[in-house]
Design an enzyme around this catalytic site. Structure first.
Site, short mmCIF file in Angstrom:
data_model
loop_
_atom_site.label_atom_id
_atom_site.label_comp_id
_atom_site.label_asym_id
_atom_site.label_seq_id
_atom_site.Cartn_x
_atom_site.Cartn_y
_atom_site.Cartn_z
N ASP A 136 -12.90 5.21 0.97
CA ASP A 136 -11.46 5.24 1.26
C ASP A 136 -10.99 6.68 1.35
O ASP A 136 -10.81 7.35 0.34
CB ASP A 136 -10.71 4.48 0.16
N ASP A 181 0.88 -1.17 0.00
CA ASP A 181 0.00 0.00 0.00
C ASP A 181 0.92 1.22 0.00
O ASP A 181 1.43 1.62 1.04
CB ASP A 181 -0.91 -0.01 1.22
N GLU A 189 -7.10 0.77 -4.75
CA GLU A 189 -7.15 0.67 -3.30
C GLU A 189 -8.51 0.20 -2.77
O GLU A 189 -8.57 -0.70 -1.91
CB GLU A 189 -6.75 2.01 -2.68
N LYS A 249 3.14 11.19 -3.18
CA LYS A 249 2.16 10.50 -4.04
C LYS A 249 1.24 11.50 -4.75
O LYS A 249 0.78 11.24 -5.87
CB LYS A 249 1.34 9.54 -3.18
#
Length: 619
Positions: free
Chosen positions: A206, A25, A184, A86
């Site tokens: 999420d 992850d 994800e 990210k």
């Protein structure tokens, strides 16, 4: 007495060989690595027993720190310490600077991609992400005592082609074999679906440190099908922190003008956020020029600050449900993923919207990594790959531009991937030897209202009459959501190819606009399409008739016949400039009627010429 297994020196015993597949992850705030042990996926801790690796990299002259040590240096050395990298994956520097206006970093000039200037030299997001992945790889290999066969790496569902490719590039730089990129929310669904053996429709909410995703999935007998997705690549817990920091600067009457203080404000805000998840008040403290500033923030204040951000996520949930053609009462479960879902107000508002108690039995920080680990274990061959079927979907339609500025959709949105679709097109003009392929993304009917992804040219086509060529355009989307487009002229085999890599990701506002506008303007779009189609057809008729009249008009038509056709063509040319589709269509029919005699005579003449000098025996 223990049994010893005999094997050749340096070789593993064949019956007990096992490949190691890890799930990673790669998060905005924290990253984790997982592996299946004794049939269950678990995240791996570092030597201090910590499972979460802060996604922070500090560059010193001769040393690179990753994780907790780098995080602790983010306030004292903000320029050389990259946080939440990210967010910058697959973006250009102008987009980064305009989206996040208070970044402490120094970017290299005249660079399309964000290049961070550090004491160790220039670093791009791929290199920085590779350093994080390398740290996770080292952790996994130390824990398992062996090399890694391959990795499944998770990405937000709304990462576009460039962001996904950048993630793959970072993994390659870290020496990892990427088995698959996995959305994800889908990874979380794998973890919960296999653990609880649930069936029906679920929502995966999420909310991580930097991104938000929601997926509506259908589970049935081990089949995971994503019905729809939605998200925002610039919404997460970091935005909660920023909102608190901005609120405090206003209350204290201080300015965080120096980049040095920005990270202090963000760190203090994060501490307040985490404290207010379990208490009713918390103190925000920063040290500016050796002067301590502090203020108490209540839970009610905190909730009023962040509620607009949560409301934005709920709007995306509503759109995702509409896309899936489901009502709220059809959602049987809501899976909460990401550290930011620990905020009580998030759970409350999400639970109220879906009218159900969200699932939180698996650690929301670990659930994505656990799902990725399960998938990796299957892909390296430790489990039969038919144990579970995983189906992701395209969030937006893909197509190409056709004459008149129209969009021809080749793969509609919410199509299950991987997928390949092909469609044939032809030329508009006589003798055409090249064609531009314009790849588009979106739901509207006209090019101007869709997102341009790429353009490339198909050249060296054999010259043919208009409409005679057959150009086959193939769209192929792989399991990672990367798009390849190929165009081929069938008679000659001439072809051209491109892999679509947009320069930056879609923002929530762009995605919502593209989806809602397609519904809001559906009637107008169809009318506009009908008009464009008639205008293109009218132009085709004009060009075809002009060529025919130039070649044979004087030979085959009387003065009155020629005049009647010319008048009809002139009226058609005038109407093409109007917005009356019905009138254009009717005039095309009029031209067809007045030119039928001319067309028959041309056909007869062509047959006579073809038969000239031929005997019955030859025929």
């Amino acid at each position: 007495m223990a049994l010893l297994q005999i094997a050749e020196p340096g070789l593993s015993a064949e019956p007990h060989q096992r490949k190691i597949g890890v799930g990673i992850d790669l998060g905005t705030t924290n990253s984790l690595v997982s592996v299946v042990k004794s049939g269950a996926a678990e995240t791996l801790p570092d030597h201090d027993g910590k499972h979460l690796l802060p996604s922070v990299v500090q560059y010193q002259k001769d040393l690179t720190n990753v994780g907790e040590e780098a995080k602790n240096a983010s306030a004292s050395d903000p320029v050389n310490t990259i946080v939440s990298v990210k967010r910058f994956m697959g973006r250009n520097v102008e987009d980064v600077v305009s989206t996040w206006k208070k970044l402490p970093y120094q970017f290299a000039e005249n660079s399309g991609n964000p290049i961070f200037q550090t004491v160790q030299g220039n670093k791009n997001p791929i290199q920085i992400s590779a350093d994080i992945l390398t740290a996770l790889k080292v952790r996994a290999e130390a824990s398992m005592g062996d090399d890694i066969t391959g990795a499944v790496i998770t990405v937000p569902a709304y990462f576009d082609d460039a962001q996904r490719q950048s993630t793959k590039d970072a993994a390659q730089l870290a020496g990892l074999n990427v088995l698959r990129l996995l959305n994800e929310p889908t990874a979380a669904a794998i973890a919960y679906g296999l653990d609880n053996d649930e069936e029906g429709s679920i929502a995966v909410y999420d909310l991580g440190g930097g991104t938000f995703d929601v997926s509506i999935l259908h589970l049935n007998k081990g089949v995971f099908e994503v019905l729809s997705t939605g998200g925002d690549t610039a919404l997460g817990g970091d935005d909660f922190d920023l909102a608190i920091a901005e609120y405090v600067t206003g209350k204290l009457g201080v300015e965080e003008q120096s980049t040095k203080y920005h990270r202090q404000f963000m760190n203090a805000a994060k501490q307040v956020k985490e404290a207010l998840s379990t208490t009713d008040s918390a103190t925000f403290t920063v040290d500016i020029e050796s002067h301590l500033h502090s203020i108490t923030i209540t839970k009610l204040e905190f909730e009023s600050i962040i509620k607009p951000l949560i409301d934005n996520s709920i709007k995306i949930c509503k759109q995702a449900l509409a896309d899936a053609k489901l009502k709220v009462d059809k959602i049987q479960q809501v899976v909460m993923v990401g550290g930011s879902t620990r905020v009580p107000l998030v759970r409350e508002l999400v639970g109220n919207f879906f009218d159900t108690q969200p699932l939180t039995s698996i650690n929301p920080d670990k659930v994505v990594a656990i799902g990725a680990g399960i998938q990796a274990d299957i892909l390296v061959g430790n489990k039969p790959d038919n144990d579970m079927l995983l189906l992701d979907v395209l969030p937006l339609s893909l197509g190409i531009e056709t004459m008149g500025g129209l969009v021809e959709k080749i793969i509609p949105r919410n199509t299950t991937i991987p997928v390949a679709r092909a469609q044939e097109f032809t030329t508009f003009k006589d003798g055409q030897t090249a064609m531009m392929i314009h790849v588009l993304q979106g739901e509207r009917e006209l090019v101007d209202n869709c997102r341009s992804l790429a353009k490339f040219n198909l050249t060296d086509m054999p010259p043919m009459a208009a409409g005679a060529a057959h150009i086959r355009v193939t769209f192929q989307v792989d399991a990672d959501g990367l798009l390849s487009v190929t165009a081929m002229e069938k008679s000659s085999g001439t072809q051209a190819h491109i892999q679509v890599k947009p320069s930056y990701g879609l923002e929530e506002s762009e995605v919502l606009e593209m989806l809602t506008a397609s519904m809001t303007h559906a009637k107008d779009d169809m009318q506009a399409r009908m008009l464009k189609e008639q205008q293109v057809e009218g132009q085709r008729v004009l060009e075809a008739m002009d060529g025919a009249l130039s070649a044979d008009g004087d030979k085959l038509l009387s003065k009155d016949e020629r005049e009647a056709i010319d008048v009809a063509l002139l009226q058609l040319a005038t109407l093409i400039q109007s917005d009356d589709a019905d009138a254009i269509k009717q005039q095309i029919e009029t031209v067809d009627n007045v030119s039928q005699t001319f067309a028959s005579r041309r056909m007869d003449m062509s047959i006579r010429e073809a038969l000239s000098g031929q005997s019955v025996t030859d025929l």
